[in-house]
Design an enzyme around this catalytic site. Structure first.
Site, PDB file in Angstrom:
ATOM      1  N   LYS A 230       0.845  -1.204   0.000  1.00 47.02           N
ATOM      2  CA  LYS A 230       0.000   0.000   0.000  1.00 47.02           C
ATOM      3  C   LYS A 230       0.879   1.253   0.000  1.00 47.02           C
ATOM      4  O   LYS A 230       0.609   2.215  -0.723  1.00 47.02           O
ATOM      5  CB  LYS A 230      -0.924  -0.011   1.232  1.00 47.02           C
ATOM      6  CG  LYS A 230      -2.003  -1.088   1.166  1.00 47.02           C
ATOM      7  CD  LYS A 230      -2.749  -1.254   2.490  1.00 47.02           C
ATOM      8  CE  LYS A 230      -3.732  -2.418   2.432  1.00 47.02           C
ATOM      9  NZ  LYS A 230      -4.429  -2.680   3.702  1.00 47.02           N
TER      10      LYS A 230
ATOM     11  N   GLN B   8      -4.115  -1.395  10.080  1.00 44.38           N
ATOM     12  CA  GLN B   8      -4.087  -2.731   9.476  1.00 44.38           C
ATOM     13  C   GLN B   8      -4.623  -3.776  10.459  1.00 44.38           C
ATOM     14  O   GLN B   8      -4.224  -3.817  11.624  1.00 44.38           O
ATOM     15  CB  GLN B   8      -2.643  -3.078   9.045  1.00 44.38           C
ATOM     16  CG  GLN B   8      -2.520  -4.373   8.264  1.00 44.38           C
ATOM     17  CD  GLN B   8      -3.208  -4.327   6.895  1.00 44.38           C
ATOM     18  OE1 GLN B   8      -3.346  -3.282   6.279  1.00 44.38           O
ATOM     19  NE2 GLN B   8      -3.651  -5.489   6.424  1.00 44.38           N
TER      20      GLN B   8
ATOM     21  N   ASP C 185     -10.790   2.912   4.746  1.00 37.36           N
ATOM     22  CA  ASP C 185     -11.178   1.490   4.692  1.00 37.36           C
ATOM     23  C   ASP C 185     -12.702   1.338   4.670  1.00 37.36           C
ATOM     24  O   ASP C 185     -13.222   0.275   4.343  1.00 37.36           O
ATOM     25  CB  ASP C 185     -10.659   0.758   5.939  1.00 37.36           C
ATOM     26  CG  ASP C 185      -9.306   0.092   5.736  1.00 37.36           C
ATOM     27  OD1 ASP C 185      -9.045  -0.384   4.619  1.00 37.36           O
ATOM     28  OD2 ASP C 185      -8.528   0.045   6.707  1.00 37.36           O
TER      29      ASP C 185
HETATM   30  N1  GUN Z   1      -6.611  -6.706   6.858  1.00 36.87           N
HETATM   31  C1  GUN Z   1      -7.047  -7.474   5.828  1.00 36.87           C
HETATM   32  N2  GUN Z   1      -7.667  -6.721   4.894  1.00 36.87           N
HETATM   33  C2  GUN Z   1      -7.614  -5.447   5.344  1.00 36.87           C
HETATM   34  C3  GUN Z   1      -8.070  -4.209   4.813  1.00 36.87           C
HETATM   35  O1  GUN Z   1      -8.672  -4.119   3.741  1.00 36.87           O
HETATM   36  N3  GUN Z   1      -7.834  -3.111   5.585  1.00 36.87           N
HETATM   37  C4  GUN Z   1      -7.200  -3.179   6.783  1.00 36.87           C
HETATM   38  N4  GUN Z   1      -7.025  -2.051   7.469  1.00 36.87           N
HETATM   39  N5  GUN Z   1      -6.759  -4.311   7.295  1.00 36.87           N
HETATM   40  C5  GUN Z   1      -6.970  -5.438   6.578  1.00 36.87           C
END
Ligand code: GUN
Length: 292
Positions: free
Chosen positions: A54, A98, A121
């Site tokens: 990311k 995350q 998110d």
């Molecule tokens: N862990 C697994 N998928 C995601 C996501 O899309 N966003 C976040 N913040 N954590 C994750």
């Protein structure tokens, strides 16, 4: 005839190009770049790979981005303090904590602590509610990536029988909402489909899946969907990701390619789209906060 490959890697590159162009246009008017702050707690290797990807994607489109890496024994108060600081920082337009978080931390409380206007998110209950009501501030990244993969490959969702396998807050639940909703100006990613949600307590999962003209699989279980569970010619979207002997594979058995009409590969299907849609949301957050 083998299924048409729905190439998420290529589409994600196109979308990243669109975001980069918008960032350049903002810069030309003197606006600061969109900024994304990621917070990661502990040393879950998969989470570190996701966050690194990311962070790199942000740099590639001209965003500012920061990764805050906190030790695995961080307290809830300590994490909330970091999020609060990011909420107040005007250079930060998007905040991503995350998941999963270590057990001493109340995940729900942390997700609620992120300012809804920076919740790229789309996990905050306010944003989940806005999505459910058909007035989304943001779309959650993975379900939005799936909708874009369908729409931009000319796969009509309106009136179709869609089966979503999985009911998670991150994918299954919002995916079903998006695909059932009416597309409107305020909610362009609506799908107008007839949606069934299947899960671990579904009776005769195979029969339910065979009803699908579009099957979205976010079961979180390796090769849970076998070729006999797919109607010939159906579109199959595989959201799963599993590492088997160092190779990535999904929730859908590879033999599905002999039955489906179109299929997303793993890797190179939904995964790259999730990151592309995170960029789209961060740009949208910057435009909502700073103006277009
Ligand atoms: N862990 C697994 N998928 C995601 C996501 O899309 N966003 C976040 N913040 N954590 C994750």
């Amino acid at each position: 005839m083998p299924a048409t490959k729905l190439d998420g890697k290529a589409l994600a590159a196109t979308i990243r190009g669109e975001v980069a162009a918008a960032v350049a246009a903002r810069a030309a008017t003197g606006k600061r770049p969109p900024g994304l702050a990621a917070v990661i707690v502990g040393d879950n290797p998969a989470s570190h790979v996701y966050v690194r990807n990311k962070h790199k994607a942000c740099g590639d489109v001209g965003f500012a981005s920061w990764v805050h890496t906190l030790p695995g024994d961080t307290t809830q108060a300590g994490l909330l303090e970091v999020v609060e600081k990011l909420n107040r920082d005007p250079a930060v337009h998007g905040i991503l904590v995350q998941l999963p978080l270590p057990k001493q931390i109340d995940e729900d409380a942390v997700l609620r602590s992120v300012s809804p206007s920076k919740d790229v998110d789309c996990f905050h209950p306010e944003n989940v509610g806005l999505l459910a009501a058909g007035h989304p501030r943001f779309y959650p990244c993975t379900p939005h990536g799936v909708v874009q993969l369908l729409h931009r490959n000319g796969i009509v969702t309106a009136g179709k029988e869609v089966v979503v396998v999985g009911r998670s807050n991150i994918v299954g639940k919002p995916q079903a909402l998006m695909l059932m909703q009416k597309p409107t100006k305020a909610n362009p990613a609506g799908g107008d489909a007839t949606v069934t949600v299947a899960h671990t307590r579904t009776r005769d999962l195979a029969a339910v899946c065979r009803r699908a003209e579009i099957l979205v699989v976010a079961a979180g279980a390796l090769h849970a969907i076998t070729p006999d569970m797919i109607a010939p010619g159906a579109t199959v979207i595989d959201v799963g990701m599993h590492s088997v002997n160092g190779k990535l594979t999904g929730d859908v058995h590879p033999g599905a390619a002999d039955v489906a009409g179109a299929l997303t590969p793993v890797p190179g299907g939904v995964g790259p789209m999730t990151i592309a849609m995170l960029l789209v949301n961060t740009l949208a957050a910057a435009e909502q906060i700073d103006g277009v």
